[in-house]
Scaffold this motif. Structure first.
Motif, mmCIF file in Angstrom:
data_model
loop_
_atom_site.group_PDB
_atom_site.id
_atom_site.type_symbol
_atom_site.label_atom_id
_atom_site.label_comp_id
_atom_site.label_asym_id
_atom_site.label_seq_id
_atom_site.Cartn_x
_atom_site.Cartn_y
_atom_site.Cartn_z
ATOM 1 N N THR A 58 63.924 176.936 21.695
ATOM 2 C CA THR A 58 63.067 177.617 22.673
ATOM 3 C C THR A 58 63.299 179.123 22.630
ATOM 4 N N GLY A 59 62.793 179.837 23.653
ATOM 5 C CA GLY A 59 62.869 181.287 23.679
ATOM 6 C C GLY A 59 64.283 181.825 23.695
ATOM 7 N N LEU A 60 64.378 183.134 23.504
ATOM 8 C CA LEU A 60 65.677 183.793 23.371
ATOM 9 C C LEU A 60 66.524 183.641 24.627
ATOM 10 N N ALA A 61 65.906 183.785 25.804
ATOM 11 C CA ALA A 61 66.666 183.684 27.053
ATOM 12 C C ALA A 61 67.276 182.293 27.208
ATOM 13 N N GLU A 62 66.475 181.262 26.921
ATOM 14 C CA GLU A 62 66.995 179.893 27.045
ATOM 15 C C GLU A 62 68.040 179.604 25.980
ATOM 16 N N LEU A 63 67.846 180.163 24.768
ATOM 17 C CA LEU A 63 68.833 179.975 23.712
ATOM 18 C C LEU A 63 70.179 180.569 24.122
#
Length: 537
Positions: free
Chosen positions: A161-166
């Motif tokens: 998923t997106g960078l924040a979730e990663l």
């Protein structure tokens, strides 16, 4: 708020308990009623119940037998037993089946409310323990290796998923990788001796290889590894925080360590490994591309050779031709068609066509590759559903007979959309016909077996799970099966009252009511008068 089920073969008592007591005051939002153990199980098959109050002595399935069956299927449900007999054997069996409480009839209102309140507290304590932060952390820690492996596989397939979730997942899994940062990828293939092992021994040897790698690299580098679908071990390396992280990664130093890894595996595990080492890449953006380049280089430049080590050059590229990665990322189109996941099919094809347009829009070969992949998946799915492509596709079938003449991605997309739309509409109609047929079978069985028809017996007749059958029937007709049965029974009873001299209790039995008093109550609820008043009119 919790859900309560009251079970007793005296309908009036069940009705009084359900409607007269302030159940909301002890945390109960809904109260269900059953007049037999079998009816109680039918309710529990389709409705989540938290607490059961049941009489012990009932015809057919006794209260003790009922809670024994509840324990087998719904271990979390709290059971409260009511008995008119102060019998030690009853109490003993109640304890054996972990009854929450054992009350003597007639139980005071306060006693019942206290017993249910106690059961609610026990349920809250249990679920609080299950969902507690400490329990979650303990479970997470015990599964860390598996969860880490899955996340790396997602990155290799570009499904993260997106960078924040990663970043959040990296922190939760205690992985020392920051996004963005520098990393190297090492692709390792176990060979020779490892190929001869059974699955269990092979897994142990792979675990040993990873441990050796940890030992060799741990002074300056953190490792994150998984096993891919081709049997390769994939390692991501990043510099530890206490190392000089501002400097680029020392590829020559890593090469020396990989050579040491090959030596130790051969010395201690008696097998050889080949590996490909990438230059420094950006984490996480370059992980998928670096992995695919490493795979390609492994096949083209190492092949079947043993004990090789290859470091990719700075200017290594994918080459002038390559396959379309989106087509082959799981889930595959053939599996989505088999499962009938039409929204996911649309999403996958949109991504595949976007990649085709962006990278290979002028390549007739890649358009053909996409076409053949779509046609093979479609033909498998259509034939598996016992259909003929010619009948289903109509004029579009001529495209198959004449061979692909697509010169642009737009032409292929248009043809694919048309074929899939026809297939989807046909399958939707087939589902609708199947459901209509199911409704007909339910109603035919109910009409012919009104005396003993129930959700459970109907589900067994049509070979379906009761919960699934109940939902499908209500979806198709707007009426629950229990409501339909009740309406059908009342209609037949009304007809018999008008046209036969049968006694009230005889009519009650013929429409499936063992208790005449309960039949009278249900009839009055529906028609606003007792059966006798109905007959007199």
């Amino acid at each position: 708020m919790y859900q309560l089920l009251i079970v007793d073969d005296q309908p009036d008592l069940v009705e009084d308990l359900a409607s007269m007591l302030p159940w909301e005051s002890v945390g109960v939002a809904s109260v269900y009623r059953a007049n037999s153990g079998q009816e109680a199980l039918e309710i529990m098959n389709v409705t989540p119940v938290d607490i059961v109050i049941t009489d012990i002595r009932m015809p057919g399935l006794s209260g003790l037998d009922l809670i024994e069956q509840i324990r087998a299927s719904w271990n979390h449900v709290k059971c409260i037993l009511l008995s008119g007999y102060n019998d030690f054997e009853y109490a003993k069996r109640a304890l054996q089946h972990q009854a929450s409480d054992y009350l003597l009839k007639p139980a005071e209102d306060e006693e019942l409310l206290n017993a249910v309140s106690k059961a609610v507290s026990e349920l809250e304590d249990r679920w609080q323990e299950v969902t507690s932060h400490q329990s979650a952390l303990s479970s997470l820690r015990s599964n860390l290796p598996i969860l880490r492996s899955h996340l790396l596989l997602e990155l290799l397939k570009s499904r993260a998923t997106g960078l924040a979730e990663l970043k959040e997942r990296l922190q939760m899994l205690e992985l020392p990788f920051t996004a963005p940062s520098g990393c190297c990828l090492m692709l390792l293939r176990p060979e020779d001796y490892f190929d001869e092992q059974n699955e269990k021994d092979s897994s142990l040897l792979e675990y040993a290889i990873c441990n050796i790698a940890e030992e060799i690299f741990s002074d300056e580098y953190s490792l994150w590894y998984t096993k891919d679908e081709y049997g390769y071990l994939v390692f991501l390396l990043t510099r530890k925080k206490d190392a000089l992280s501002a400097e680029p990664m020392n590829i020559h130093q890593i090469e020396r360590k990989t050579a040491q890894l090959q030596h130790c595996v051969k010395l201690y595990l008696k097998g050889t490994v080949s590996l490909v080492l990438s230059k420094q890449a950006a984490f996480p953006d370059d992980v998928q591309g670096t992995y695919e380049l490493s795979l390609s280089s492994f096949r083209q430049r190492i092949g079947s050779e043993r004990g090789f080590q290859l470091t990719l050059a700075e200017d290594a590229e994918q080459g002038e031709a390559n396959s379309l990665s989106r087509l082959y990322h799981p889930p595959l189109l053939i599996h989505l068609l088999e499962a009938g996941q039409w929204d996911a099919i649309d999403e996958k094809l949109n991504l595949a066509f976007e990649e085709l347009e962006q990278k290979w829009g002028d390549s007739h070969e890649h358009i053909l590759e996409t076409y053949f992949m779509i046609v093979s998946s479609l033909s498998f799915s259509i034939h598996k559903n016992k259909l003929w492509m010619a009948e289903l596709m109509g004029a579009e079938y001529n495209q198959l007979l004449n061979g692909p003449h697509f010169h642009t991605v737009k032409q292929l997309r248009s043809w694919t959309t048309s074929v899939l739309q026809a297939y989807r509409e046909h399958m939707s109609g087939k589902v609708q016909d199947s459901r209509s047929n199911l409704v007909q079978k339910v109603q035919e069985y109910a009409s012919g077996h009104l005396e003993d028809a129930s959700l459970q017996s109907i589900a067994e007749h049509v070979f379906l799970n009761p919960s699934y059958l109940s939902k499908i029937y209500k979806l198709e007709t707007g009426e629950g099966i229990s409501d339909y049965l009740s309406r059908l029974k009342m209609a037949k009873a009304a007809h018999m009252l008008r046209s036969t001299p049968d006694k009230i209790y005889e009519i009650a039995a013929k429409v499936g009511y063992m208790k005449t008093s309960y039949f009278i109550k249900v009839f009055k609820d529906r028609y606003g008068m007792t059966p006798q008043e109905f007959r007199d009119r």
